[in-house]
Design a protein around this motif. Structure first.
Motif, PDB file in Angstrom:
ATOM      1  N   ALA A 189      16.033 -45.567  27.481  1.00  0.00           N
ATOM      2  CA  ALA A 189      15.774 -46.216  26.191  1.00  0.00           C
ATOM      3  C   ALA A 189      16.851 -47.261  25.904  1.00  0.00           C
ATOM      4  O   ALA A 189      16.555 -48.358  25.418  1.00  0.00           O
ATOM      5  CB  ALA A 189      15.721 -45.176  25.083  1.00  0.00           C
ATOM      6  N   GLU A 190      18.092 -46.913  26.194  1.00  0.00           N
ATOM      7  CA  GLU A 190      19.161 -47.886  25.973  1.00  0.00           C
ATOM      8  C   GLU A 190      18.914 -49.142  26.820  1.00  0.00           C
ATOM      9  O   GLU A 190      19.067 -50.272  26.354  1.00  0.00           O
ATOM     10  CB  GLU A 190      20.517 -47.278  26.336  1.00  0.00           C
ATOM     11  CG  GLU A 190      21.673 -48.246  26.089  1.00  0.00           C
ATOM     12  CD  GLU A 190      22.998 -47.733  26.635  1.00  0.00           C
ATOM     13  OE1 GLU A 190      22.996 -47.155  27.738  1.00  0.00           O
ATOM     14  OE2 GLU A 190      24.022 -47.928  25.960  1.00  0.00           O
ATOM     15  N   TYR A 199       9.557 -55.601  27.171  1.00  0.00           N
ATOM     16  CA  TYR A 199      10.673 -55.191  28.028  1.00  0.00           C
ATOM     17  C   TYR A 199      11.181 -56.395  28.828  1.00  0.00           C
ATOM     18  O   TYR A 199      10.386 -57.162  29.381  1.00  0.00           O
ATOM     19  CB  TYR A 199      10.130 -54.102  28.957  1.00  0.00           C
ATOM     20  CG  TYR A 199      11.100 -53.480  29.934  1.00  0.00           C
ATOM     21  CD1 TYR A 199      12.339 -53.005  29.530  1.00  0.00           C
ATOM     22  CD2 TYR A 199      10.723 -53.329  31.270  1.00  0.00           C
ATOM     23  CE1 TYR A 199      13.195 -52.395  30.436  1.00  0.00           C
ATOM     24  CE2 TYR A 199      11.567 -52.713  32.191  1.00  0.00           C
ATOM     25  CZ  TYR A 199      12.808 -52.259  31.769  1.00  0.00           C
ATOM     26  OH  TYR A 199      13.638 -51.650  32.675  1.00  0.00           O
ATOM     27  N   THR A 257      12.262 -41.096  21.912  1.00  0.00           N
ATOM     28  CA  THR A 257      13.624 -41.523  22.255  1.00  0.00           C
ATOM     29  C   THR A 257      13.788 -43.032  22.042  1.00  0.00           C
ATOM     30  O   THR A 257      14.772 -43.479  21.444  1.00  0.00           O
ATOM     31  CB  THR A 257      13.929 -41.156  23.724  1.00  0.00           C
ATOM     32  OG1 THR A 257      13.759 -39.744  23.874  1.00  0.00           O
ATOM     33  CG2 THR A 257      15.333 -41.530  24.108  1.00  0.00           C
ATOM     34  N   HIS A 258      12.806 -43.805  22.483  1.00  0.00           N
ATOM     35  CA  HIS A 258      12.866 -45.254  22.251  1.00  0.00           C
ATOM     36  C   HIS A 258      12.808 -45.567  20.752  1.00  0.00           C
ATOM     37  O   HIS A 258      13.443 -46.498  20.285  1.00  0.00           O
ATOM     38  CB  HIS A 258      11.707 -45.963  22.959  1.00  0.00           C
ATOM     39  CG  HIS A 258      11.872 -46.059  24.446  1.00  0.00           C
ATOM     40  ND1 HIS A 258      11.671 -44.991  25.291  1.00  0.00           N
ATOM     41  CD2 HIS A 258      12.220 -47.097  25.248  1.00  0.00           C
ATOM     42  CE1 HIS A 258      11.884 -45.379  26.544  1.00  0.00           C
ATOM     43  NE2 HIS A 258      12.218 -46.650  26.546  1.00  0.00           N
ATOM     44  N   HIS A 259      12.013 -44.786  20.033  1.00  0.00           N
ATOM     45  CA  HIS A 259      11.883 -44.979  18.587  1.00  0.00           C
ATOM     46  C   HIS A 259      13.227 -44.740  17.886  1.00  0.00           C
ATOM     47  O   HIS A 259      13.690 -45.572  17.099  1.00  0.00           O
ATOM     48  CB  HIS A 259      10.807 -44.016  18.061  1.00  0.00           C
ATOM     49  CG  HIS A 259      10.667 -44.003  16.575  1.00  0.00           C
ATOM     50  ND1 HIS A 259       9.641 -44.633  15.913  1.00  0.00           N
ATOM     51  CD2 HIS A 259      11.436 -43.439  15.611  1.00  0.00           C
ATOM     52  CE1 HIS A 259       9.775 -44.464  14.619  1.00  0.00           C
ATOM     53  NE2 HIS A 259      10.853 -43.739  14.399  1.00  0.00           N
ATOM     54  N   VAL A 286       6.238 -49.457  24.408  1.00  0.00           N
ATOM     55  CA  VAL A 286       6.657 -48.412  25.355  1.00  0.00           C
ATOM     56  C   VAL A 286       5.489 -47.485  25.689  1.00  0.00           C
ATOM     57  O   VAL A 286       5.211 -47.200  26.856  1.00  0.00           O
ATOM     58  CB  VAL A 286       7.826 -47.599  24.758  1.00  0.00           C
ATOM     59  CG1 VAL A 286       8.195 -46.441  25.682  1.00  0.00           C
ATOM     60  CG2 VAL A 286       9.030 -48.508  24.525  1.00  0.00           C
ATOM     61  N   THR A 303       7.977 -49.008  19.889  1.00  0.00           N
ATOM     62  CA  THR A 303       7.267 -47.962  20.643  1.00  0.00           C
ATOM     63  C   THR A 303       5.866 -48.419  21.054  1.00  0.00           C
ATOM     64  O   THR A 303       5.321 -47.900  22.017  1.00  0.00           O
ATOM     65  CB  THR A 303       7.176 -46.640  19.860  1.00  0.00           C
ATOM     66  OG1 THR A 303       6.500 -46.870  18.642  1.00  0.00           O
ATOM     67  CG2 THR A 303       8.540 -46.074  19.573  1.00  0.00           C
ATOM     68  N   PHE A 337      16.166 -50.320  27.769  1.00  0.00           N
ATOM     69  CA  PHE A 337      15.077 -51.113  27.190  1.00  0.00           C
ATOM     70  C   PHE A 337      15.664 -52.212  26.294  1.00  0.00           C
ATOM     71  O   PHE A 337      15.261 -53.372  26.361  1.00  0.00           O
ATOM     72  CB  PHE A 337      14.147 -50.203  26.384  1.00  0.00           C
ATOM     73  CG  PHE A 337      12.927 -50.897  25.836  1.00  0.00           C
ATOM     74  CD1 PHE A 337      11.757 -50.956  26.578  1.00  0.00           C
ATOM     75  CD2 PHE A 337      12.954 -51.517  24.588  1.00  0.00           C
ATOM     76  CE1 PHE A 337      10.628 -51.611  26.088  1.00  0.00           C
ATOM     77  CE2 PHE A 337      11.837 -52.176  24.096  1.00  0.00           C
ATOM     78  CZ  PHE A 337      10.673 -52.218  24.843  1.00  0.00           C
ATOM     79  N   TYR A 338      16.657 -51.838  25.470  1.00  0.00           N
ATOM     80  CA  TYR A 338      17.236 -52.809  24.535  1.00  0.00           C
ATOM     81  C   TYR A 338      18.178 -53.777  25.248  1.00  0.00           C
ATOM     82  O   TYR A 338      18.155 -54.976  24.981  1.00  0.00           O
ATOM     83  CB  TYR A 338      17.937 -52.077  23.378  1.00  0.00           C
ATOM     84  CG  TYR A 338      16.933 -51.282  22.586  1.00  0.00           C
ATOM     85  CD1 TYR A 338      16.106 -51.900  21.647  1.00  0.00           C
ATOM     86  CD2 TYR A 338      16.729 -49.927  22.834  1.00  0.00           C
ATOM     87  CE1 TYR A 338      15.137 -51.185  20.968  1.00  0.00           C
ATOM     88  CE2 TYR A 338      15.752 -49.209  22.161  1.00  0.00           C
ATOM     89  CZ  TYR A 338      14.965 -49.844  21.233  1.00  0.00           C
ATOM     90  OH  TYR A 338      13.985 -49.146  20.571  1.00  0.00           O
TER      91      TYR A 338
END
Ligand SMILES: *[C@@H]1O[C@H](CO)[C@@H](O)[C@H](O)[C@H]1NC(C)=O
Ligand SMILES: *[C@@H]1O[C@H](CO)[C@@H](O)[C@H](O)[C@H]1NC(C)=O
Ligand SMILES: *[C@@H]1O[C@H](CO)[C@@H](O)[C@H](O)[C@H]1NC(C)=O
Ligand SMILES: [Zn+2]
Length: 696
Positions: A363-364, A595, A424-426, A464, A461, A366-367
């Motif tokens: 998830a981290e 992404y 988790t991404h949220h 994702v 999300t 992703f950002y």
């Protein structure tokens, strides 16, 4: 709402930027015209409020990640101090005449301190309303019912002891909330003495009752739990709720609003707010009616026309959820292509040896892949990423800002599932938001309006939980299935969660505002009138004013505004489409993945960095490159367009798209004031008022 800073948010919540609405009472107080003094006060406030916020948040964190009586007491002490601080700050801030402060940002901060608070109430009443809300939450959290088909046992065992397990999480809406309900006195697993026979009548909303509504297809069992939960909640709170309405209105009037609903709406800084909402509802209603009509047909196939009328409303207990707000649990009944799969990458994650830590690292990434901020070392040191073995904790996923610009954490009992990967991404999106607005003053470290935080997190999300994205990260492989069928199944899953939710999320505060505005008579009948009008659902049995069905919804009795969920769901798609455009993605909206797009990352940072220092309409104007300053459902409608086309084909032989209600439907909840002529008269009025909705 901003997380753990809830009590601060109370002051932030309802701020309104224009001053013309303020009543004489308040204006009379605001007599200090010294702008330099006001600025000095704000500097001190920022320092003290951040410190107070840190202590309260830390005490809450300690409690929810380690539920002990000691930690609970410490938290309540901090909350009491915080409440005093809030009242004191309100008095100081209210003494300044903000119109004399020329600096826009300072003026905005002063307004935020004063206008969302109930601190204008005299101290005894201020304490009383807080006490009432706490009591209603305790009653709600203590609600238990007996298993279906068994007799209740001695009622003295069902006592509302404060040490009884108050083990309910705030029922989450849509995705899990990042907010912490800090007043919730107990969490799951709170040590308690279990009465003997406790497993007998010990079914709680979460998980047992919710599970039955989601999975049982026995109509009589659904009726039973639907009705029993309402018996154990609403009627026990109705009197307290009426007093709450009175006090909340009094606070609002003393602060310069016409009623408490007016005060709640002020945080949206939109002079035509109610009209805007209505317009949005009307724009999504055609899509909702297509979904509704298709689902009704499938329910008739399952339960028969004796239970569901072919052109009528749907009985509220058949939709897989206590409030008929999220229909995803009946996917098995309505799946467009049962032979094609539902996307679920859980087994692939397990095969690849995913762990909770790896999910957070993913998830981290992703950002950071979008050029945004990594999580700081304190995040990895302090967070609770999995359920600890040795102590009891509250497991609802949430993201925390400790108000010191250093410490950010997530609490989530992560399991290796697709749902938790999305979650988790949220939650990481909330952390990203905190990091982006960290340099703002305390009062502005929040979303631009109450809908923004969730909307931003959900927008991410959407990128994702997405076939393309899951393919790109190596978790999904489409070789064997028809992509059209997979897409329709996917969009149906999303529609059952998002589209089905909109009318519900719309009507809750329509009802609440009408109670604040028009008073507490016929509250239950008005609730059902709106349920029927907007959602097209009816109760499965007769309701009267002895029932209090709004009290079965936690957010109603716990004093949490709801319209933010409606706006947030709409805004989420609007944000998502803007990010997709920035990323240069031109295909179907539901297949867009941002992404690794630096351009999307830049836009998202621009949206996040101002926090609440700008109005929502300013931020929307920036985000749409000047095209509009309004929240609009066009993106949501576009996202579901392929499904809507499919639904239209399925519904082509239906007698009616939507629902028509008859005398019997309305008779289920029409007010029974007196007898004879009077009752008939009010019934006729109600039927007439329902008729007009049919022709809208
Ligand atoms: C949990 O809280 C208690 C205080 O009630 C404390 O003594 C204990 O060390 C805490 N445990 C952890 C793991 O933090
Ligand atoms: C949006 O912009 C219009 C002018 O284009 C303005 O009249 C309106 O007040 C703005 N809306 C909000 C909510 O600020
Ligand atoms: C699988 O997905 C790719 C990329 O989305 C697409 O081009 C291809 O047609 C799909 N294959 C099948 C058999 O659906
Ligand atoms: Zn959230």
């Amino acid at each position: 709402m901003g997380t753990s800073k809830v009590s601060f948010v109370i002051v932030q919540l309802f701020a309104f930027f224009t001053w013309h609405a303020i009543a004489q009472e308040y204006v009379r107080m605001a007599s200090n015209t010294n702008a330099a003094e006001a600025m000095q006060f704000l500097r001190e406030y920022d320092r003290e409020a951040s410190g107070m916020c840190y202590r309260v948040t830390m005490s809450q964190w300690r409690f929810v990640t380690n539920i002990t009586e000691y930690n609970r007491r410490r938290m309540l002490e901090e909350l009491a101090l915080n409440s005093k601080f809030e009242r004191l700050s309100w008095r100081k801030a209210a003494a300044y005449d903000a119109t004399r402060v020329s600096d826009v940002q300072s003026r905005r901060q002063l307004v935020k301190i004063v206008q969302g608070s109930r601190a204008a109430l005299p101290e005894d009443k201020f304490n009383e309303i807080q006490q009432i809300i706490t009591e209603m939450k305790e009653i709600y959290n203590a609600a238990k019912i007996c298993p279906y088909g068994q007799k209740p046992y001695d009622s003295h065992l069902q006592r509302d002891s404060p040490f009884y397990p108050q083990s309910r999480q705030e029922p989450y809406d849509q995705t899990r909330s990042h907010t912490q309900d800090i007043y919730q006195p107990f969490g799951p697993g709170f040590p308690h003495e279990t009465p003997e026979n406790s497993n007998y009548c010990d079914m709680q909303l979460d998980p047992e009752i919710s599970r039955i509504l989601a999975h049982s297809r026995i109509e009589s069992e659904l009726v039973y739990v639907w009705k029993s939960f309402r018996e154990q909640t609403g009627p026990k709170m109705k009197n307290r709720f009426m007093r709450y309405v009175q006090l909340a209105n009094q606070a609002a009037v003393s602060t310069g609003y016409s009623d408490a609903g007016d005060q709640m709406r002020a945080s949206y800084e939109d002079p035509s707010f109610r009209a805007s909402l209505e317009e949005i509802y009307n724009q999504v209603a055609p899509l909702y009616k297509q979904l509704f009509t298709y689902v009704r047909r499938k329910l008739i196939q399952r339960y028969g026309e004796r239970v569901v009328r072919p052109d009528g409303p749907i009985p509220a207990h058949l939709l897989g959820n206590m409030w008929a707000q999220n229909w995803k649990s009946i996917m098995d009944l309505v799946m467009p292509f049962p032979q094609a799969p539902n996307i679920d990458v859980t087994s692939e994650m397990l095969r690849q040896g995913f762990t909770p830590l790896r999910m957070f690292q993913m998830a981290e990434e992703f950002y950071t892949s979008m050029g945004m901020k990594p999580a700081p070392p304190e995040f990895w040191r302090g967070s609770m990423l999995a359920r600890p073995a040795e102590r009891s904790v509250q497991c609802t996923a949430s993201a925390w800002d400790f108000c010191n610009r250093i410490d950010y954490r997530i609490k989530q009992c992560t399991e290796v599932t697709m749902q938790d990967l999305v979650s988790t991404h949220h939650e990481m999106a909330h952390i990203q938001y905190y990091l982006q607005y960290a340099e703002q003053p305390q009062l502005f470290r929040d979303g631009a309006n109450p809908a923004f935080h969730e909307a931003v997190a959900n927008a991410v999300t959407l990128s994702v939980y997405n076939i393309q994205h899951l393919q790109r990260v190596g978790l999904y492989n489409n070789r064997t299935h028809d992509p059209y069928q997979v897409s329709m199944n996917f969009l149906m899953t999303m529609a059952l969660e998002k589209v089905a939710y909109l009318p519900f999320a719309f009507m809750v505060d329509q009802w609440r505002w009408s109670v604040f505005e028009d008073g507490v008579q016929n509250m239950n009948s008005r609730w059902w009138q709106m349920k029927l009008r907007f959602q097209g659902v009816i109760p499965p049995m007769q309701r009267t004013e002895a029932d209090f069905d709004p009290g079965s919804k936690y957010h109603v009795i716990s004093d949490q505004e709801y319209i933010k969920y409606f706006l947030g769901t709409v805004l989420e798609f609007q944000l998502y489409e803007q990010l997709c455009q920035a990323a240069g993605q031109a295909g179907h909206l539901h297949e867009c993945d941002v992404y690794r797009s630096r351009d999307a990352g830049r836009l998202l940072s621009e949206i996040m960095q101002p926090g609440a220092s700008k109005t929502a309409s300013e931020i929307i104007r920036t985000m749409t490159r000047g095209r509009t300053n309004r929240i609009s459902p066009e993106s949501l409608v576009r996202y579901f367009r392929p499904l809507e086309l499919w639904l239209r084909v399925q519904n082509r032989d239906e007698p009616l798209i939507g629902w028509s209600s008859n005398y019997q439907d309305i008779g289920l909840f029409a007010p029974q004031r007196g007898h004879g002529i009077k009752a008939t008269y009010s019934m006729v009025l109600l039927v007439l008022s329902m008729m007009q909705f049919l022709f809208l």
